[in-house]
Structures are given as C-alpha cells and as structure tokens.
Design an enzyme around this catalytic site. Structure first.
Site, PDB file in Angstrom:
ATOM      1  N   TYR A 234       0.837  -1.210   0.000  1.00 62.67           N
ATOM      2  CA  TYR A 234       0.000   0.000   0.000  1.00 62.67           C
ATOM      3  C   TYR A 234       0.871   1.258   0.000  1.00 62.67           C
ATOM      4  O   TYR A 234       0.531   2.259  -0.636  1.00 62.67           O
ATOM      5  CB  TYR A 234      -0.969  -0.039   1.195  1.00 62.67           C
ATOM      6  N   GLU A 243       5.678   9.357  -7.939  1.00 58.20           N
ATOM      7  CA  GLU A 243       6.772   8.958  -8.834  1.00 58.20           C
ATOM      8  C   GLU A 243       6.411   9.251 -10.287  1.00 58.20           C
ATOM      9  O   GLU A 243       7.244   9.681 -11.082  1.00 58.20           O
ATOM     10  CB  GLU A 243       7.070   7.466  -8.661  1.00 58.20           C
ATOM     11  N   ARG A 269      21.125  26.481 -39.579  1.00 57.15           N
ATOM     12  CA  ARG A 269      21.437  25.571 -40.688  1.00 57.15           C
ATOM     13  C   ARG A 269      20.750  26.054 -41.971  1.00 57.15           C
ATOM     14  O   ARG A 269      19.553  26.372 -41.955  1.00 57.15           O
ATOM     15  CB  ARG A 269      20.933  24.164 -40.340  1.00 57.15           C
ATOM     16  N   GLN A 280       8.230  25.092 -44.641  1.00 58.67           N
ATOM     17  CA  GLN A 280       6.957  24.900 -43.950  1.00 58.67           C
ATOM     18  C   GLN A 280       6.831  23.510 -43.317  1.00 58.67           C
ATOM     19  O   GLN A 280       6.249  23.361 -42.240  1.00 58.67           O
ATOM     20  CB  GLN A 280       5.811  25.129 -44.939  1.00 58.67           C
ATOM     21  N   GLU A 368       1.341   0.699 -20.863  1.00 62.43           N
ATOM     22  CA  GLU A 368       0.200  -0.236 -20.794  1.00 62.43           C
ATOM     23  C   GLU A 368      -0.410  -0.210 -19.395  1.00 62.43           C
ATOM     24  O   GLU A 368      -1.636  -0.238 -19.234  1.00 62.43           O
ATOM     25  CB  GLU A 368       0.655  -1.666 -21.146  1.00 62.43           C
TER      26      GLU A 368
HETATM   27  C1  LIG Z   1      16.623   2.215 -16.872  1.00 62.13           C
HETATM   28  C2  LIG Z   1      15.626   1.657 -15.909  1.00 62.13           C
HETATM   29  C3  LIG Z   1      15.615   2.103 -14.596  1.00 62.13           C
HETATM   30  C4  LIG Z   1      14.725   1.538 -13.673  1.00 62.13           C
HETATM   31  N1  LIG Z   1      14.780   1.925 -12.350  1.00 62.13           N
HETATM   32  C5  LIG Z   1      14.066   1.217 -11.426  1.00 62.13           C
HETATM   33  C6  LIG Z   1      14.244   1.459 -10.027  1.00 62.13           C
HETATM   34  O1  LIG Z   1      14.999   2.346  -9.611  1.00 62.13           O
HETATM   35  N2  LIG Z   1      13.554   0.684  -9.147  1.00 62.13           N
HETATM   36  C7  LIG Z   1      12.702  -0.308  -9.551  1.00 62.13           C
HETATM   37  O2  LIG Z   1      12.128  -0.980  -8.704  1.00 62.13           O
HETATM   38  N3  LIG Z   1      12.497  -0.549 -10.879  1.00 62.13           N
HETATM   39  C8  LIG Z   1      13.167   0.182 -11.810  1.00 62.13           C
HETATM   40  N4  LIG Z   1      12.990  -0.074 -13.155  1.00 62.13           N
HETATM   41  C9  LIG Z   1      12.071  -1.135 -13.550  1.00 62.13           C
HETATM   42  C10 LIG Z   1      10.815  -0.643 -14.250  1.00 62.13           C
HETATM   43  O3  LIG Z   1       9.973   0.033 -13.362  1.00 62.13           O
HETATM   44  C11 LIG Z   1      10.169  -1.889 -14.881  1.00 62.13           C
HETATM   45  O4  LIG Z   1      11.006  -2.272 -15.961  1.00 62.13           O
HETATM   46  C12 LIG Z   1       8.760  -1.653 -15.355  1.00 62.13           C
HETATM   47  O5  LIG Z   1       7.897  -1.433 -14.262  1.00 62.13           O
HETATM   48  C13 LIG Z   1       8.227  -2.834 -16.181  1.00 62.13           C
HETATM   49  O6  LIG Z   1       8.447  -4.042 -15.533  1.00 62.13           O
HETATM   50  P1  LIG Z   1       9.144  -5.256 -16.332  1.00 62.13           P
HETATM   51  O7  LIG Z   1      10.390  -4.726 -16.950  1.00 62.13           O
HETATM   52  O8  LIG Z   1       9.267  -6.403 -15.413  1.00 62.13           O
HETATM   53  O9  LIG Z   1       8.145  -5.595 -17.489  1.00 62.13           O
HETATM   54  P2  LIG Z   1       6.870  -6.569 -17.380  1.00 62.13           P
HETATM   55  O10 LIG Z   1       6.069  -6.204 -16.205  1.00 62.13           O
HETATM   56  O11 LIG Z   1       7.340  -7.965 -17.518  1.00 62.13           O
HETATM   57  O12 LIG Z   1       6.085  -6.163 -18.688  1.00 62.13           O
HETATM   58  C14 LIG Z   1       6.455  -6.608 -19.994  1.00 62.13           C
HETATM   59  C15 LIG Z   1       5.450  -6.020 -20.991  1.00 62.13           C
HETATM   60  O13 LIG Z   1       4.135  -6.495 -20.673  1.00 62.13           O
HETATM   61  C16 LIG Z   1       3.274  -5.393 -20.485  1.00 62.13           C
HETATM   62  N5  LIG Z   1       2.272  -5.713 -19.466  1.00 62.13           N
HETATM   63  C17 LIG Z   1       2.478  -6.200 -18.216  1.00 62.13           C
HETATM   64  N6  LIG Z   1       1.310  -6.297 -17.562  1.00 62.13           N
HETATM   65  C18 LIG Z   1       0.351  -5.862 -18.407  1.00 62.13           C
HETATM   66  C19 LIG Z   1      -1.068  -5.706 -18.325  1.00 62.13           C
HETATM   67  N7  LIG Z   1      -1.732  -5.988 -17.203  1.00 62.13           N
HETATM   68  N8  LIG Z   1      -1.719  -5.220 -19.400  1.00 62.13           N
HETATM   69  C20 LIG Z   1      -1.052  -4.899 -20.541  1.00 62.13           C
HETATM   70  N9  LIG Z   1       0.279  -5.029 -20.680  1.00 62.13           N
HETATM   71  C21 LIG Z   1       0.970  -5.492 -19.628  1.00 62.13           C
HETATM   72  C22 LIG Z   1       4.171  -4.252 -20.047  1.00 62.13           C
HETATM   73  O14 LIG Z   1       3.566  -2.994 -20.258  1.00 62.13           O
HETATM   74  C23 LIG Z   1       5.388  -4.496 -20.924  1.00 62.13           C
HETATM   75  O15 LIG Z   1       5.162  -3.957 -22.185  1.00 62.13           O
HETATM   76  C24 LIG Z   1      13.816   0.538 -14.097  1.00 62.13           C
HETATM   77  C25 LIG Z   1      13.801   0.130 -15.436  1.00 62.13           C
HETATM   78  C26 LIG Z   1      14.695   0.665 -16.330  1.00 62.13           C
HETATM   79  C27 LIG Z   1      14.683   0.164 -17.749  1.00 62.13           C
END
Ligand SMILES: Cc1cc2nc3c(=O)[nH]c(=O)nc-3n(C[C@H](O)[C@H](O)[C@H](O)COP(=O)(O)OP(=O)(O)OC[C@H]3O[C@@H](n4cnc5c(N)ncnc54)[C@H](O)[C@@H]3O)c2cc1C
Length: 394
Positions: A234, A243, A269, A280, A368
């Site tokens: 929560y 965030e 440029r 345009q 998503e």
């Molecule tokens: C450079 C970078 C910095 C980051 N920093 C942090 C950090 O400091 N701390 C931290 O905890 N995390 C961090 N993250 C993680 C980030 O928040 C996650 O990558 C993100 O939340 C997606 O999770 P996942 O990568 O596991 O993808 P997944 O959850 O596996 O998702 C894969 C795909 O499926 C889609 N998907 C998943 N569920 C659904 C749904 N219900 N409906 C439709 N589509 C869906 C997603 O949108 C995505 O396109 C970072 C990521 C990056 C790349």
C-alpha cells in the site's frame, strides 16, 4: 508564459537551479556518460544549496517548500537533457526517501533522510525483480524474522542508484501466503555483508548506475522496517502517483530543451540558400510538437496542483505519465530529424536525448499499465484513497 501556478519566487528559484545545472551538470554530461557514473560531489553541491530538501520539512534539513518548487526543480533537472542524471535525482529525492519520510521511524529519518537531503548519502528504491516488474504483488524477495533481525534473500533488477548508492529501500515478502498483505519495505545499507550489485549496460541513461542487486542472507535489524510490517504494497501504490508525476516533470523539462536546441539549429542551418527554419514542413511539424507539449505540460501542472493540495491524483498522474513519456519519444524523434545527419552523431545532445527518451514509457510504470489504471478508474469506477493524511508540501 504567465501561469497561475508560479510566483516570482518560484521563477527566481528556477533561475538559480538553471544556472547551477548549466554550470555544474551540462558541461560534464559527456564525461559522466562515458564513466557511467555521477560523481559524489554533485550530490553534495546540490545538498549544500538546499535543492535536495525542498520537499521535506525543516526539522530534517529541508525547506518545506510548496510543491511548485519541486515542479521547477524537476523541470530544470530534466532540462539538462541528461536523462540518467534526472532519473538519479528523482529516485534519490522523491522515491528512495519518500517512504522513509512518510512512515519511517524517527531513527530511520535521522539515519537516512537527513544525509540524503544534505547529499552525503545516495539512495535507491528496489521493487522490480528479474521475474516481476509491473506485477508488484508477485515479488519473491523474502525477508524472514530471526530475533531482532530480518534475513533477506532474493534479487532485484534495473535499480537506479543501485550500484553506487549507500542504501536501498527494498520491497520484500514478509508473509508469502498473504498476497498484497504480505509485502514490507526495509532499508538495507549497501555495505551489509551478503549484498552485492552488478552494473547493467543499457541503451541510454548511461551516467545512471542501473544495477542488478543480489541479497544472500543479508541481515538487517528489525528497526530498519519502514512503517508497519505487511503494509508495504500500500505504501508502494501510494507513492507511485508521486513517482509518475515526478517522471512527467523531468520529461517536460527534457522536451523543452530538445525543442529549444532544435529551434536554434534550424535558424542556423541553411539549405537551398535559406535557413531550414523557413521550410513549412519543418515549421509545421515543430508547431504540432510544441502544441502537444503545452497540452501535456498543463495536464501535468494540474496533477501537481492536486498533489500540492493533498488530493489523490492517481488518475491525473497516470494520464500525465502516459502522455509525457509517449510524447517524449515522438518529440525527440521529430526534433532529431531536423538535425539531419548531425542528429545521429553522438556529439550532438539530441542524439543522447533520443536514446534517453526511449525508457520513458517503460520505467516507473509502463504505458500499458498507465492505460490499465486509467481504464479502471474510468470503466470500473475504481477509487483510490490516500493513506497518508498530510499534504505533500507539509
Ligand atoms: C533504466 C531503468 C531504470 C529503472 N529503475 C528502477 C528502479 O529504480 N527501481 C525499480 O524498482 N524498478 C526500476 N525499473 C524497472 C521498471 O519500473 C520496470 O522495468 C517496469 O515497471 C516494467 O516491468 P518489467 O520490466 O518487469 O516488465 P513486465 O512487467 O514484464 O512487462 C512486460 C510487458 O508487458 C506489459 N504488461 C504487463 N502487464 C500488463 C497488463 N496488465 N496489461 C497490458 N500489458 C501489460 C508491459 O507494459 C510491458 O510492455 C527501471 C527500469 C529501467 C529500464
């Protein structure tokens, strides 16, 4: 442009932050990107100027400023055009320390929040795991109570500030059978035995140390629990709205910078005997992008206003994150086009901005997931209530 949200004092603060960023950050961008590291002294400089505490009370070294100071600060951090730096600052100030501030004990605030505000300590927030990101409730990292300690085992990935940071606010399972009601937040010092971090190589945000973290029998005192045990899910959900707003604000600063440098370039440029700003096709494309940016900005300011008023702003923050991060990709791509071949060259900041913008629709909640939240509010009439009583600016 005049705005109902900003006073003269906000604008003076903007000038101070912009000058600092232009003097201390922008000239270092290429070095930090190459080193894949943000040097410690920049945190201390920002701390000394009070930037890292604008959103926290004076008791902890902050300024207790209204949220529009954060709006200004985050836009200016984004305006550096250095996405990795913006991400690192946003995580430190609005994510890693947010839970500590809202529900952490006084002892934890003194130990982690105060030095984070002064820039002596850098923090990370670790929620994502190799097998779960969007589906937070499914996280597997386990913390088991043994006397007056928790023993943590598991792994986290993609963690910003995870390699060079001093502490990590970690989401763990404390009751694996309780689903959403079995997650807790615990602070872990990165020099604790059993903790290790590996830096990940990535497409953009090169100066930001994105890490894969391993917890192997990591023992931390039970006093490092943030808030109540099993309430972590929560707390995480509550903080997501801030965030997402923070991510929207840095994106806006970045887009404004991209547009500014493009306007400058097209006026200098020449092609076919004229500045390319006279064509345009270019003018109208940039006019469209500027209009979309203004719309995204005003939506984001509205979310910021609700935040400042202590209202729930899940809907507006999710919409702002969706719109700004999607526009971020489109706008930087559009701008880069008008740099011609130079836009593809590393030495041109627009090239870095293009790489950096890509992650906007992924990190901090994917597009998503933003659409899913908005749909639930719109179709199922789901209502989100704040679990923190006080205003964000208090
Ligand atoms: C450079 C970078 C910095 C980051 N920093 C942090 C950090 O400091 N701390 C931290 O905890 N995390 C961090 N993250 C993680 C980030 O928040 C996650 O990558 C993100 O939340 C997606 O999770 P996942 O990568 O596991 O993808 P997944 O959850 O596996 O998702 C894969 C795909 O499926 C889609 N998907 C998943 N569920 C659904 C749904 N219900 N409906 C439709 N589509 C869906 C997603 O949108 C995505 O396109 C970072 C990521 C990056 C790349």
């Amino acid at each position: 442009m005049r705005s109902p949200y900003f006073t003269k004092d906000h604008e003076l603060f903007r000038q101070t932050v912009r000058q600092f960023m232009e003097n201390e950050v922008v000239p270092q961008a290429d070095v930090w990107e190459k080193d894949q590291r943000i040097p410690r002294d920049i945190w201390q400089k920002m701390g000394a100027l009070g930037f890292l505490g604008i959103n926290f009370p004076e008791t902890y070294g902050g300024a207790a400023a209204d949220f529009f100071y954060s709006v200004v600060f985050l836009e200016e951090v984004g305006r550096t055009g250095l996405g990795g730096f913006a991400a690192a600052v946003a995580v430190q100030q609005y994510m890693a320390t947010a839970h500590l501030y809202h529900v952490g004990s006084e002892e934890l605030k003194r130990k982690y929040l105060v030095p984070s505000i002064s820039g002596e300590k850098v923090g990370a927030l670790a929620i994502t795991e190799p097998n779960t990101g969007s589906d937070v409730a499914n996280l597997q990292t386990r913390a088991v109570r043994e006397g007056d300690h928790y023993v943590i085992n598991g792994s986290k990935t993609f963690i910003t500030n995870g390699v060079y940071g001093d502490f990590v606010t970690v989401a763990v399972k404390t009751d694996p059978d309780a689903g959403l009601d079995g997650i807790s937040l615990i602070v872990v010092d990165t020099d604790t035995p059993g903790f290790s971090a590996k830096k990940l190589r990535k497409m953009g945000w090169h100066c930001s140390d994105t890490g894969e973290l391993a917890f192997d029998e990591v023992r931390v005192p039970t006093t490092h629990l943030i808030g109540e045990e099993n309430r972590g899910f929560y707390y995480i959900m509550e903080s997501f709205q801030l965030e997402r707003l923070v991510g929207s604000l840095t994106a806006i600063g970045g887009m404004e910078k991209a547009l500014d440098i493009t306007l400058q370039y097209i006026s200098e440029r020449e092609a076919f005997g004229r500045p390319i700003a006279k064509f345009q096709a270019i003018r109208h494309t940039l006019a469209d992008l500027a209009a979309e940016l203004e719309a995204a900005k005003q939506l984001t300011y509205h979310a910021a206003y609700l935040c400042d008023q202590g209202e729930t702003f899940v809907r507006e923050a999710s919409m702002a994150k969706l719109i700004t991060s999607e526009l971020g990709k489109k706008l930087v791509d559009g701008c880069l086009q008008f740099f011609g071949g130079y836009g593809y060259m590393d030495e041109y900041p627009i090239s870095r901005m293009y790489r950096d913008a890509r992650v906007g629709t992924i990190a901090g909640g994917t597009s998503e997931i933003m659409r899913e939240i908005i749909s639930r509010i719109m179709i199922e009439r789901v209502r989100y209530e704040s679990i923190y009583q006080e205003k964000a600016s208090e």
